[in-house]
Each structure stands twice: as structure tokens, then as C-alpha cells.
Design a protein around this motif. Sequence first.
Motif, PDB file in Angstrom:
ATOM      1  N   ALA A 253      15.244   3.155   6.690  1.00  0.00           N
ATOM      2  CA  ALA A 253      15.224   4.421   7.681  1.00  0.00           C
ATOM      3  C   ALA A 253      14.524   3.944   8.790  1.00  0.00           C
ATOM      4  O   ALA A 253      14.649   4.200  10.019  1.00  0.00           O
ATOM      5  CB  ALA A 253      14.700   5.557   7.010  1.00  0.00           C
ATOM      6  N   ILE A 254      13.237   3.215   8.403  1.00  0.00           N
ATOM      7  CA  ILE A 254      12.392   2.843   9.545  1.00  0.00           C
ATOM      8  C   ILE A 254      13.064   1.959  10.647  1.00  0.00           C
ATOM      9  O   ILE A 254      13.056   2.052  11.811  1.00  0.00           O
ATOM     10  CB  ILE A 254      11.029   2.121   8.951  1.00  0.00           C
ATOM     11  CG1 ILE A 254      10.178   3.227   8.478  1.00  0.00           C
ATOM     12  CG2 ILE A 254      10.483   1.552  10.123  1.00  0.00           C
ATOM     13  CD1 ILE A 254       9.133   2.288   7.371  1.00  0.00           C
ATOM     14  N   LEU A 255      13.651   0.937  10.074  1.00  0.00           N
ATOM     15  CA  LEU A 255      14.380   0.002  11.087  1.00  0.00           C
ATOM     16  C   LEU A 255      15.529   0.685  11.873  1.00  0.00           C
ATOM     17  O   LEU A 255      15.811   0.750  12.936  1.00  0.00           O
ATOM     18  CB  LEU A 255      15.166  -1.209  10.089  1.00  0.00           C
ATOM     19  CG  LEU A 255      13.973  -2.036   9.614  1.00  0.00           C
ATOM     20  CD1 LEU A 255      14.605  -2.873   8.409  1.00  0.00           C
ATOM     21  CD2 LEU A 255      13.293  -2.861  10.537  1.00  0.00           C
ATOM     22  N   GLY A 256      16.391   1.792  11.003  1.00  0.00           N
ATOM     23  CA  GLY A 256      17.393   2.260  11.721  1.00  0.00           C
ATOM     24  C   GLY A 256      16.987   3.174  12.874  1.00  0.00           C
ATOM     25  O   GLY A 256      17.528   3.336  13.757  1.00  0.00           O
ATOM     26  N   ARG A 257      15.960   4.142  12.537  1.00  0.00           N
ATOM     27  CA  ARG A 257      15.514   5.025  13.590  1.00  0.00           C
ATOM     28  C   ARG A 257      14.628   4.566  14.723  1.00  0.00           C
ATOM     29  O   ARG A 257      14.701   5.317  15.883  1.00  0.00           O
ATOM     30  CB  ARG A 257      14.646   6.146  12.821  1.00  0.00           C
ATOM     31  CG  ARG A 257      13.367   5.797  12.527  1.00  0.00           C
ATOM     32  CD  ARG A 257      12.630   7.266  12.028  1.00  0.00           C
ATOM     33  NE  ARG A 257      11.117   6.789  11.559  1.00  0.00           N
ATOM     34  CZ  ARG A 257      10.997   6.579  10.100  1.00  0.00           C
ATOM     35  NH1 ARG A 257      11.846   7.187   9.241  1.00  0.00           N
ATOM     36  NH2 ARG A 257       9.622   6.188   9.695  1.00  0.00           N
ATOM     37  N   ARG A 290       2.888 -10.320  18.504  1.00  0.00           N
ATOM     38  CA  ARG A 290       1.751  -9.831  19.073  1.00  0.00           C
ATOM     39  C   ARG A 290       0.983  -9.164  17.831  1.00  0.00           C
ATOM     40  O   ARG A 290      -0.433  -9.353  17.722  1.00  0.00           O
ATOM     41  CB  ARG A 290       1.994  -9.015  20.266  1.00  0.00           C
ATOM     42  CG  ARG A 290       0.739  -8.897  21.164  1.00  0.00           C
ATOM     43  CD  ARG A 290       1.008  -7.985  22.544  1.00  0.00           C
ATOM     44  NE  ARG A 290       2.226  -8.313  22.929  1.00  0.00           N
ATOM     45  CZ  ARG A 290       3.278  -7.484  22.940  1.00  0.00           C
ATOM     46  NH1 ARG A 290       3.134  -6.115  22.519  1.00  0.00           N
ATOM     47  NH2 ARG A 290       4.551  -7.456  23.548  1.00  0.00           N
ATOM     48  N   ARG A 291       1.891  -8.145  17.107  1.00  0.00           N
ATOM     49  CA  ARG A 291       1.049  -7.545  15.941  1.00  0.00           C
ATOM     50  C   ARG A 291       0.800  -8.492  14.684  1.00  0.00           C
ATOM     51  O   ARG A 291       0.432  -8.105  13.771  1.00  0.00           O
ATOM     52  CB  ARG A 291       2.107  -6.332  15.593  1.00  0.00           C
ATOM     53  CG  ARG A 291       1.639  -5.511  14.427  1.00  0.00           C
ATOM     54  CD  ARG A 291       0.351  -4.903  14.833  1.00  0.00           C
ATOM     55  NE  ARG A 291      -0.259  -4.060  13.570  1.00  0.00           N
ATOM     56  CZ  ARG A 291      -1.035  -4.807  12.394  1.00  0.00           C
ATOM     57  NH1 ARG A 291      -1.187  -5.869  12.623  1.00  0.00           N
ATOM     58  NH2 ARG A 291      -1.328  -3.978  11.380  1.00  0.00           N
ATOM     59  N   ARG A 292       1.267  -9.747  14.796  1.00  0.00           N
ATOM     60  CA  ARG A 292       0.977 -10.710  13.576  1.00  0.00           C
ATOM     61  C   ARG A 292       1.924 -10.154  12.456  1.00  0.00           C
ATOM     62  O   ARG A 292       1.496 -10.086  11.354  1.00  0.00           O
ATOM     63  CB  ARG A 292      -0.306 -11.004  13.246  1.00  0.00           C
ATOM     64  CG  ARG A 292      -1.029 -11.735  14.655  1.00  0.00           C
ATOM     65  CD  ARG A 292      -2.250 -11.747  14.051  1.00  0.00           C
ATOM     66  NE  ARG A 292      -2.593 -13.061  13.259  1.00  0.00           N
ATOM     67  CZ  ARG A 292      -3.761 -13.446  12.547  1.00  0.00           C
ATOM     68  NH1 ARG A 292      -4.917 -12.499  12.818  1.00  0.00           N
ATOM     69  NH2 ARG A 292      -3.826 -14.308  11.756  1.00  0.00           N
ATOM     70  N   ALA A 319       2.609   0.174   9.416  1.00  0.00           N
ATOM     71  CA  ALA A 319       2.109  -0.607  10.575  1.00  0.00           C
ATOM     72  C   ALA A 319       3.625  -1.010  11.282  1.00  0.00           C
ATOM     73  O   ALA A 319       3.558  -1.100  12.469  1.00  0.00           O
ATOM     74  CB  ALA A 319       1.552  -1.840   9.968  1.00  0.00           C
ATOM     75  N   LEU A 320       4.485  -1.446  10.252  1.00  0.00           N
ATOM     76  CA  LEU A 320       5.953  -1.753  11.037  1.00  0.00           C
ATOM     77  C   LEU A 320       6.616  -0.728  11.780  1.00  0.00           C
ATOM     78  O   LEU A 320       6.965  -0.849  13.051  1.00  0.00           O
ATOM     79  CB  LEU A 320       6.991  -2.230   9.861  1.00  0.00           C
ATOM     80  CG  LEU A 320       8.234  -2.524  10.256  1.00  0.00           C
ATOM     81  CD1 LEU A 320       8.344  -3.670  11.173  1.00  0.00           C
ATOM     82  CD2 LEU A 320       9.217  -2.786   9.124  1.00  0.00           C
ATOM     83  N   ASP A 321       6.640   0.534  11.320  1.00  0.00           N
ATOM     84  CA  ASP A 321       6.944   1.638  11.869  1.00  0.00           C
ATOM     85  C   ASP A 321       6.228   2.036  13.295  1.00  0.00           C
ATOM     86  O   ASP A 321       6.948   2.201  14.472  1.00  0.00           O
ATOM     87  CB  ASP A 321       6.833   3.049  11.109  1.00  0.00           C
ATOM     88  CG  ASP A 321       7.553   4.123  11.320  1.00  0.00           C
ATOM     89  OD1 ASP A 321       8.633   3.803  12.244  1.00  0.00           O
ATOM     90  OD2 ASP A 321       7.401   5.251  10.844  1.00  0.00           O
ATOM     91  N   GLU A 322       4.844   1.952  13.351  1.00  0.00           N
ATOM     92  CA  GLU A 322       4.221   2.148  14.573  1.00  0.00           C
ATOM     93  C   GLU A 322       4.659   1.107  15.421  1.00  0.00           C
ATOM     94  O   GLU A 322       4.795   1.149  16.729  1.00  0.00           O
ATOM     95  CB  GLU A 322       2.677   2.111  14.281  1.00  0.00           C
ATOM     96  CG  GLU A 322       2.317   3.283  13.664  1.00  0.00           C
ATOM     97  CD  GLU A 322       0.621   3.189  13.097  1.00  0.00           C
ATOM     98  OE1 GLU A 322       0.210   2.213  13.451  1.00  0.00           O
ATOM     99  OE2 GLU A 322       0.515   4.166  12.490  1.00  0.00           O
ATOM    100  N   CYS A 323       4.786  -0.420  15.011  1.00  0.00           N
ATOM    101  CA  CYS A 323       4.813  -1.429  15.837  1.00  0.00           C
ATOM    102  C   CYS A 323       6.328  -1.311  16.448  1.00  0.00           C
ATOM    103  O   CYS A 323       6.543  -1.361  17.771  1.00  0.00           O
ATOM    104  CB  CYS A 323       4.909  -2.842  15.004  1.00  0.00           C
ATOM    105  SG  CYS A 323       5.063  -4.361  16.032  1.00  0.00           S
ATOM    106  N   LEU A 324       7.245  -0.899  15.897  1.00  0.00           N
ATOM    107  CA  LEU A 324       8.633  -0.723  16.317  1.00  0.00           C
ATOM    108  C   LEU A 324       8.634   0.293  17.189  1.00  0.00           C
ATOM    109  O   LEU A 324       9.345   0.309  18.503  1.00  0.00           O
ATOM    110  CB  LEU A 324       9.702  -0.727  15.191  1.00  0.00           C
ATOM    111  CG  LEU A 324       9.776  -1.743  14.041  1.00  0.00           C
ATOM    112  CD1 LEU A 324      11.020  -1.390  13.311  1.00  0.00           C
ATOM    113  CD2 LEU A 324      10.240  -2.991  14.923  1.00  0.00           C
ATOM    114  N   THR A 325       7.951   1.461  16.879  1.00  0.00           N
ATOM    115  CA  THR A 325       8.032   2.516  17.957  1.00  0.00           C
ATOM    116  C   THR A 325       7.345   1.995  19.113  1.00  0.00           C
ATOM    117  O   THR A 325       7.892   2.496  20.304  1.00  0.00           O
ATOM    118  CB  THR A 325       7.058   3.916  17.590  1.00  0.00           C
ATOM    119  OG1 THR A 325       7.864   4.124  16.138  1.00  0.00           O
ATOM    120  CG2 THR A 325       7.150   4.966  18.096  1.00  0.00           C
TER     121      THR A 325
END
Length: 333
Positions: A253-257, A290-292, A319-325
Motif C-alpha cells: 500500500a505504501i509503495l502504491g499510494r 540521501r535517506r540512506r 520512514a519509507l512512507d515519509e521518504c517516498l512522500t
Amino acid sequence: VRTQPELPAEILLDWNESPIGAPLAAVERIVATAHHLHRYPRGLMEEVTDLAAAHLGVAPEQILLTAGVDEAIDITLGLADRAWGTLPGFDAIAERAEVLGKPFRAIPLDADWQPGDRAPGAGDADIVYLAQPNNPTGNLFDESWIDRVRAAARYVFIDETYLEFSSRPSVLSSGDDPRLLVYRSFSKAFGLAGIRVGCLVATPETVARMAAARRFMPIDAVSLNAAAGVLGDTGFIKRLTEHVLLGRADLTAILGRSGLFADVRDTEANFVLAHPRADVAARLAAGLARRRLRVKECTPLGLPGWLRVSVGSRPEHQALDECLTGIATGGAR
Ligand SMILES: Cc1ncc(COP(=O)(O)O)c(C=O)c1O
């Protein structure tokens, strides 16, 4: 001793390791036995072999403990003249075959990541390596195709490293077959990638043949104590598996949205696959670096352009969700 480490600066979602840390029972047993490290690992191979056999529902004579899948591949390559593996597929097969001077033949997968109708052409001099679920595609192959391969090849090695996360039962439940070799890892559902121990299952005759060529006490006491620890606490395996099944849906869901991917595919393993949109691929790679935040680019596994993202802990997903957003909205995160 903590079972759940704090969120580190570097987030490792590239190698499909345990999202809930190491099994406490394994850590405690290592600590409790550390004062015996002046001794050879007397009786420990036998203890872990018995525990693994009971866990897998096979006889102890059917088990060969190995130093991970690489040693299992090396040993079994000695049983045949040629090796076969799928493409996309686990790159260790072709690598080890080359190192050991065995010809390697690729079995191409189609657009659905299936081997299709064609029988691979493997025969009596051949060993065929199939990971079920497969890495990097994370899917299961058509069962009737696998049956045909099993009928034709001298040996079929089914690598069940991701079995606990999949919907299909182990091939071990299909009964005794002298052509069948099965590998089970301690690295994924058992949460012990650091110890480099795995379990090869075959007929007692094949195991005896392979065991005869091994070194003296080939696995160390620390690793064996950890393996014994987790096999004595199968509740950990259940908890980790439950976490992965829920986390996989969350990760999909995180990757999709995020809107950054042209394709996101759920799997039968402890990772999700995502194909970045062409117009954001470079920005995405830079933002993750950048986010490592490490994910696996699948070119070495025969799936160029796809990213394999391991199921992580809740804070790692956040953290992944925030980085992708941040990447999607063009922010600095
Ligand atoms: C298909 C497959 N087999 C085996 C392994 C590694 O197993 P082990 O850590 O037990 O050597 C991996 C690791 O990523 C894998 O993807």
C-alpha cells in the motif's frame, strides 16, 4: 537484550532480513554457552539435526546442515554434470556453477514470471535449481511444470528459503523422492541471517553420500547454539511470519499510494516488487540514497528496472512512507 532494535540511521530493506530482530531464545543460548567456546562443538550438529528434522517432519538421516545455501549449492553441484536455474532467478546458482566449472543453462520466465509450457530440456545428467517462492519475482511456478521437471531431471533442488510466507505447502509433504533435494534457510522466517546455517533435506542415501565428503565439524558452536535456540522457540517463527504477512500488505500500500511506481507487485515472500516510473526513477534513487534507505535493484537477478523492497518494522515502513512522500512532492526529505 532487545528483540526490536531502535531505528538506525541506515534502513536496510535490501536483503530480506528479519523485521522483528533476532530470536531472543537464540541470543540467550549463545550468551549462556559462550563460556564453553574452548570446546569443540560436541554433539551440537546432532542436536540441531534432530531439532530441524522434528520441525520439518522428516527423519534426522534426511538432514544435512550446511553453511547457508551457497554450501548446499556447492555440494549438490557435485551430483550432476550441468546446472539449470530460472532467469529472473537467484544469482548464486550461476555464480557457484561458474566457480565450480559446471555449465549453467538458464530457464527464461515469461511476462507473468512463469516458466511457460516448455519443458526445460534437463535430463539425466542435470540438476535443476528452483526457488519456491522465487527470488526476485516472489512468486510460485505452475505445479504441473515443476512435476514435469522432477520427472525429467536427475535431481531437482527446491529452495524453500521463503516457504513460510507463501500459500503453498512445502514440497516435502509430497513424499519421498530420490530425485528431490530441498533447502530450508535459517535466515528469513527464523531471523538468523547472521549465523550462515541452512538445512538440506534429501533421502538418507543421498545425505550419507554428501556427508562423507565434508570437513570435520563444519559448523561452529555459536551458529549451532543459535539454531538450537530458535528451533526451541517456534513461537518466534510464527510471530515473524505473522508480522511479514501483515507488513507485506502495508508495504504494498505504501509503495502504491506514493504514485512513484508504474507497477507494484505483492509476492509470496517477505518482500514486495516495484517498478519506478521512468520519469521519476533517477529522483527516487537519489532520494532513497540521501535517506540512506537501501532497497535491492534487481538487475543482477535478471529483473532490470525493478526494486525489491523487504518487509520491515513499523518504524522502517513509516520512514519509507515519509521518504517516498517527500520525493513525490519534491520536498527535501
Ligand atoms: C532464493 C534464496 N535462497 C537462499 C537465500 C539465502 O539463504 P541462506 O541465508 O540460508 O544462505 C536467499 C537469500 O536472499 C534467497 O533469496
